[in-house]
Design a protein around this motif. Structure first.
Motif, PDB file in Angstrom:
ATOM      1  N   ILE A 479      29.218  44.403  30.109  1.00  0.00           N
ATOM      2  CA  ILE A 479      27.921  44.818  30.643  1.00  0.00           C
ATOM      3  C   ILE A 479      27.701  46.298  30.345  1.00  0.00           C
ATOM      4  O   ILE A 479      28.592  47.127  30.535  1.00  0.00           O
ATOM      5  N   TYR A 480      26.509  46.622  29.857  1.00  0.00           N
ATOM      6  CA  TYR A 480      26.117  48.018  29.682  1.00  0.00           C
ATOM      7  C   TYR A 480      25.281  48.407  30.892  1.00  0.00           C
ATOM      8  O   TYR A 480      24.163  47.934  31.084  1.00  0.00           O
ATOM      9  N   PRO A 489      16.323  52.396  36.621  1.00  0.00           N
ATOM     10  CA  PRO A 489      17.036  51.719  37.713  1.00  0.00           C
ATOM     11  C   PRO A 489      17.453  50.300  37.359  1.00  0.00           C
ATOM     12  O   PRO A 489      18.388  49.767  37.949  1.00  0.00           O
ATOM     13  N   GLU A 490      16.758  49.675  36.387  1.00  0.00           N
ATOM     14  CA  GLU A 490      17.116  48.308  36.023  1.00  0.00           C
ATOM     15  C   GLU A 490      18.494  48.236  35.358  1.00  0.00           C
ATOM     16  O   GLU A 490      19.093  47.163  35.256  1.00  0.00           O
ATOM     17  N   TYR A 491      19.007  49.387  34.919  1.00  0.00           N
ATOM     18  CA  TYR A 491      20.328  49.408  34.276  1.00  0.00           C
ATOM     19  C   TYR A 491      21.451  49.677  35.278  1.00  0.00           C
ATOM     20  O   TYR A 491      22.604  49.780  34.890  1.00  0.00           O
ATOM     21  N   ALA A 663      24.620  38.908  17.657  1.00  0.00           N
ATOM     22  CA  ALA A 663      23.291  38.316  17.821  1.00  0.00           C
ATOM     23  C   ALA A 663      22.945  38.168  19.302  1.00  0.00           C
ATOM     24  O   ALA A 663      21.802  38.386  19.711  1.00  0.00           O
ATOM     25  N   ILE A 664      23.959  37.838  20.107  1.00  0.00           N
ATOM     26  CA  ILE A 664      23.744  37.721  21.556  1.00  0.00           C
ATOM     27  C   ILE A 664      23.408  39.088  22.155  1.00  0.00           C
ATOM     28  O   ILE A 664      22.505  39.216  22.998  1.00  0.00           O
ATOM     29  N   THR A 665      24.117  40.123  21.745  1.00  0.00           N
ATOM     30  CA  THR A 665      23.850  41.472  22.285  1.00  0.00           C
ATOM     31  C   THR A 665      22.490  41.988  21.825  1.00  0.00           C
ATOM     32  O   THR A 665      21.854  42.761  22.541  1.00  0.00           O
ATOM     33  N   ASP A 666      22.052  41.588  20.630  1.00  0.00           N
ATOM     34  CA  ASP A 666      20.721  41.996  20.178  1.00  0.00           C
ATOM     35  C   ASP A 666      19.637  41.388  21.048  1.00  0.00           C
ATOM     36  O   ASP A 666      18.563  41.973  21.216  1.00  0.00           O
ATOM     37  N   GLU A 667      19.912  40.224  21.596  1.00  0.00           N
ATOM     38  CA  GLU A 667      18.939  39.554  22.463  1.00  0.00           C
ATOM     39  C   GLU A 667      18.904  40.157  23.861  1.00  0.00           C
ATOM     40  O   GLU A 667      17.890  40.054  24.550  1.00  0.00           O
ATOM     41  N   ASN A 668      20.005  40.764  24.285  1.00  0.00           N
ATOM     42  CA  ASN A 668      20.102  41.239  25.672  1.00  0.00           C
ATOM     43  C   ASN A 668      20.542  42.698  25.699  1.00  0.00           C
ATOM     44  O   ASN A 668      21.654  43.025  25.289  1.00  0.00           O
ATOM     45  N   PHE A 670      21.489  44.469  28.057  1.00  0.00           N
ATOM     46  CA  PHE A 670      22.514  44.764  29.055  1.00  0.00           C
ATOM     47  C   PHE A 670      23.920  44.396  28.578  1.00  0.00           C
ATOM     48  O   PHE A 670      24.873  44.523  29.334  1.00  0.00           O
ATOM     49  N   LEU A 671      24.042  43.944  27.341  1.00  0.00           N
ATOM     50  CA  LEU A 671      25.347  43.546  26.810  1.00  0.00           C
ATOM     51  C   LEU A 671      25.768  44.446  25.658  1.00  0.00           C
ATOM     52  O   LEU A 671      24.932  44.841  24.833  1.00  0.00           O
ATOM     53  N   LYS A 672      27.039  44.776  25.600  1.00  0.00           N
ATOM     54  CA  LYS A 672      27.613  45.590  24.535  1.00  0.00           C
ATOM     55  C   LYS A 672      28.858  44.888  24.012  1.00  0.00           C
ATOM     56  O   LYS A 672      29.645  44.335  24.785  1.00  0.00           O
ATOM     57  N   LEU A 673      29.052  44.937  22.699  1.00  0.00           N
ATOM     58  CA  LEU A 673      30.236  44.334  22.088  1.00  0.00           C
ATOM     59  C   LEU A 673      31.156  45.418  21.555  1.00  0.00           C
ATOM     60  O   LEU A 673      30.724  46.320  20.824  1.00  0.00           O
ATOM     61  N   HIS A 674      32.412  45.348  21.938  1.00  0.00           N
ATOM     62  CA  HIS A 674      33.439  46.249  21.435  1.00  0.00           C
ATOM     63  C   HIS A 674      34.499  45.414  20.732  1.00  0.00           C
ATOM     64  O   HIS A 674      34.887  44.351  21.238  1.00  0.00           O
TER      65      HIS A 674
END
Length: 824
Positions: A479-480, A489-491, A663-668, A670-674
């Motif tokens: 989660i980012y 605030p939404e983050y 592709a999933i993180t590009d859609e959302n 709030f998600l980050k891939l490491h």
């Protein structure tokens, strides 16, 4: 030219060997001073300029400020500029959020907003909008066209009822890539629209503030001033938001200057020790010469002036080439630093553009003056003691002096032996002037100790080990969130967990991807410590939820106390991360800790007993202060507390899985891939960069100190020509003479290695402990620098044997008769 200058000039040419060594030491000292200062100053100025181009220029912002308070703030003596921002309305789309914002003229200037075309809104229905936002709204329009939009006013109580209005496009805003990535857009509207849409009580501005005379202030001082002004106008502390990016880039941490000054002090001290040692040793062997000057009528002050000016003349010749070499090294070093940024790094690319366009000059006149003054001061300080010794010598003492290196006027005694061996000859020579021997050993050992200390840190910064400590498996989907960012605030994690994208369906989707062998979820819950304060507020931290599959890893990380995973399932005990002791050093096994668990908008008071203290890897505790089983957190909280997924993938399927997750993180947003490989590569680049900088610095510093070894051995052989010639006449062979030189060199070599190994290893281990406890370079475990130790040994041995060979070869050129006739 007067007599003193003429004599000093003559000595400069006569004592070529000594002055060449001194000159090299001064040259290298100047080189380091100039290069370090130039690169440090250059990077600071480049960073300042880049920050001024990239980031909004306000220092901090107050949220939810009424018009009257904003007006009063604008008249405060410490505020240079105040810009107003009013978030007026919002358009909520399926995959995007569009905000309608008002900025006054100062707000636009402080925010550094530019238009691709047109003008900013001034009145009525004017709107400046980006092409990206128009596309998201499904509209095609240009300047002068009208668009009808449905929006919800941002009232004090929340979003109001939907309204509709027709706007005239007066300007086109740029569409940054970041906006497209997070589907977050903004359009500018006029003040008339604000007054038409929002009632006065609902107009709560964000005031962007820039302070007067910030150049002399640190970041902490700016924030302190912001808090002070907030208290004056009764603005709640939670409504203060600093412009972190701008402050970090524009106001360098005082620790940076401290480090820079510390490095310069080390360089100057190394130069002083080396130059002093060279002149001290030489002065011991020139006693008769100074005595003759006294006998011819020279006063003490004149003799001192001759010695001092000889050293200054040497510096005058050595400093310019040091400056030239420093300029070349600075150009290469800056190029290396700029190229160390990743290609997609916005700050790095801006720095390159600024330097390439010549907007900032690397070389500054004050740096030349500073380097010259520092080099001359280093030389002058180094000469103080040798000058004092030379001035004290009396003609009578000088005539009695035998050139063996013992200070004139001191009683000498020599212990005799029936059998004379090479070892005893070496010992006699080294003990003639213990101070000279000690100074040479110390100056060489300082570099060795620094070398091993730094090498230990660099050896411990193992990229693969650090990457494994941070990334459990091959991929980490997390989660980012941005805690406390009131501008978004939404983050905040409290908001995200109520609609957490890392749910069971996503885990199932990832687990069904071809090649995925394991997916582990990690929970994380924010808590407020009821008895620990951060200023006036409760200290915020978190609890990491440990899944059953990592129970053994959790138990193995315990360093104090004893608890099992099953015992923690009872729900009243907790594991404390040792890094949390910075907040409360009184915590220990058995301590009761009261906290407030934040479950979305709910706050749940809890109390736990510390069952154990642990030192876990980052992949286990995720920077939390406490650890509990995941099932315990799920019982406490009703919201989904999953903050990351650790994903193990078959090697041949890694790339397709990574592409699917991206592709999933590009859609959302709030998600980050490491990924493990990316983390490892980042650490490799960082370690390689630091290693290059540190080892180059230590190599030059070591070269300064090696000048001292060369001077000591050369002068020792030079002054003993007659003594060694007499021993050869009595039967000392050339082979034995060469062996004697080697033994004397080996004494310095082995002595340096011994001191370096003992104190360097101790310093290295202490540096490691400090780095591990503070998180410096993310160091995990201790690795002794065996390769670097071997390199140090080889370098010193090569220098010593090479010097011995050169001395012996030079010595053989003279006949025994010439050596016996020599007079020191």
């Amino acid at each position: 030219m007067n007599t003193i200058n003429a004599t000093a000039w003559a000595n400069l040419k006569k004592n070529k060997g000594r002055n060449i060594l001194t000159g090299i030491a001064i040259l290298l000292t100047t080189f380091l001073i100039f290069t370090i200062t130039t690169l440090g100053s250059g990077m600071i100025r480049l960073q300042f300029e880049a920050a001024n181009q990239l980031y909004p220029a306000y220092h901090f912002m107050y949220r939810s400020v009424s018009e009257k308070t904003a007006e009063d703030l604008s008249h405060h003596a410490d505020i240079a500029a105040l810009g107003l921002r009013q978030d007026t309305a919002e358009i909520i789309l399926e995959n995007a959020r569009c905000h309608l914002i008002y900025l006054d003229k100062t707000g636009i200037e402080l925010g550094k907003l530019d238009l691709e075309d047109g003008r900013f809104p001034s009145s009525g229905d004017d709107m400046a909008i980006s092409e990206g936002m128009l596309q998201e709204l499904g509209l095609s329009a240009k300047i002068g066209d009208t668009v009808t939009l449905s929006f919800q006013p941002l009232e004090a109580s929340g979003l109001g009822y939907e309204q509709q209005k027709t706007f005239t496009i007066c300007g086109i805003l740029p569409t940054p890539e970041a906006e497209d990535d997070i589907a977050y857009y903004s359009a500018l509207v006029s003040r008339d629209f604000v007054e038409e849409t929002l009632r006065e009580p609902d107009r709560l501005y964000r005031t962007m503030i820039r302070l007067q005379n910030p150049e002399d202030m640190t970041t902490n001082e700016i924030l302190y001033k912001a808090e002070s002004i907030a208290r004056t106008f009764s603005i709640p502390e939670e409504n203060l938001s600093e412009n972190t990016a701008y402050l970090v880039a524009n106001y360098i941490d005082p620790a940076f200057y401290t480090t820079l000054i510390g490095i310069l002090i080390v360089v100057v001290l190394a130069g002083i020790i080396t130059i002093y040692s060279i002149y001290y040793v030489s002065t011991m062997y020139k006693v008769q010469e100074y005595g003759k000057l006294k006998a011819l009528g020279a006063t003490q002050r004149q003799v001192q002036a001759i010695v001092f000016r000889e050293g200054i003349f040497t510096a005058v010749f050595a400093v310019p080439p040091g400056i030239v070499l420093g300029m070349a090294a600075s150009l290469s070093g800056l190029s290396f630093l700029l190229n160390s940024f990743a290609r997609d790094d916005l700050l790095g690319n801006t720095l390159k553009d600024i330097y390439g366009n010549g907007e900032i000059a690397l070389f500054q006149p004050w740096i030349y003056i500073f380097a010259i003054i520092m080099a001359l001061c280093t030389t002058a300080i180094s000469l103080l003691r040798p000058v004092h010794i030379a001035g004290r010598i009396s003609p009578v003492e000088a005539m009695r002096y035998d050139g063996l290196g013992v200070s004139p006027g001191k009683a000498k005694s020599r212990k005799g032996y029936e059998d004379v061996s090479l070892f005893r000859l070496m010992k006699a020579n080294l003990s003639r002037n213990k101070k000279r021997t000690l100074i040479t050993l110390v100056s060489l050992s300082i570099t060795g100790i620094l070398f091993l200390g730094v090498s230990t840190i660099l050896s411990c910064a193992n990229p693969e080990e650090i990457a494994h400590d941070e990334i459990l498996y091959d991929l980490d989907l997390s989660i980012y969130s941005v805690s406390g960012d009131r501008m978004r605030p939404e983050y905040d994690w409290k908001a995200i967990q109520q609609q957490n994208p890392l749910d069971g369906s996503l885990m199932l989707r990832i687990g069904n991807m071809p090649g995925v062998s394991s997916v582990i979820s990690h929970q994380n819950t924010s808590v407020l410590l009821q008895d620990v304060y951060d200023g006036d507020s409760l200290r915020r931290t978190s609890i990491s939820g440990i899944p059953r599959v990592l129970a053994d890893t959790m138990e193995a990380s315990v360093i104090e106390g004893n608890v099992t995973y099953d015992e923690l399932l009872e729900g009243n005990k907790i594991i404390l991360n040792k890094k949390a002791f910075i907040w409360s050093p009184d915590w220990k096994v058995g301590s009761m800790i009261r906290m407030i668990v934040q479950d979305g908008e709910k706050e749940i008071p809890m109390e736990f007993q510390v069952a154990a203290i642990a030192d876990p890897p980052v992949s286990l505790y995720h920077y939390s202060a406490f650890m509990l089983p995941s099932s315990v957190l799920e019982e406490i909280c009703s919201n989904n507390q999953t903050n990351s997924l650790s994903i193990a993938v078959e090697k041949e399927k890694l790339n397709p899985v990574e592409e699917s997750l991206r592709a999933i993180t590009d859609e959302n947003p709030f998600l980050k891939l490491h990924t493990f490989e990316e983390t490892k590569k980042e650490q490799e680049e960082l370690t390689a960069f630091l290693s290059a900088v540190c080892y180059i610095f230590l190599a030059v510093l070591g070269s300064i100190c090696i000048m001292n070894l060369i001077n000591t051995m050369v002068n020792s052989v030079y002054v003993r020509r007659r003594e060694l010639g007499m021993m050869q006449a009595l039967g000392l062979s050339e082979k034995q003479l060469f062996t004697l030189f080697q033994m004397e060199g080996l004494f310095y070599t082995l002595g340096t290695l011994l001191l370096s190994l003992v104190f360097g290893s101790i310093a290295g281990f202490l540096f490691f402990r400090w780095a591990r406890d503070t998180g410096f370079l993310s160091i995990v475990s201790f690795h002794y620098p065996f390769a670097q130790t071997l390199l140090l040994f080889l370098v010193i041995m090569i220098v010593q044997f090479g010097l011995t060979w050169i001395l012996a070869r030079s010595f053989r050129k003279q006949s025994i008769i010439e050596r016996i006739k020599f007079s020191a």
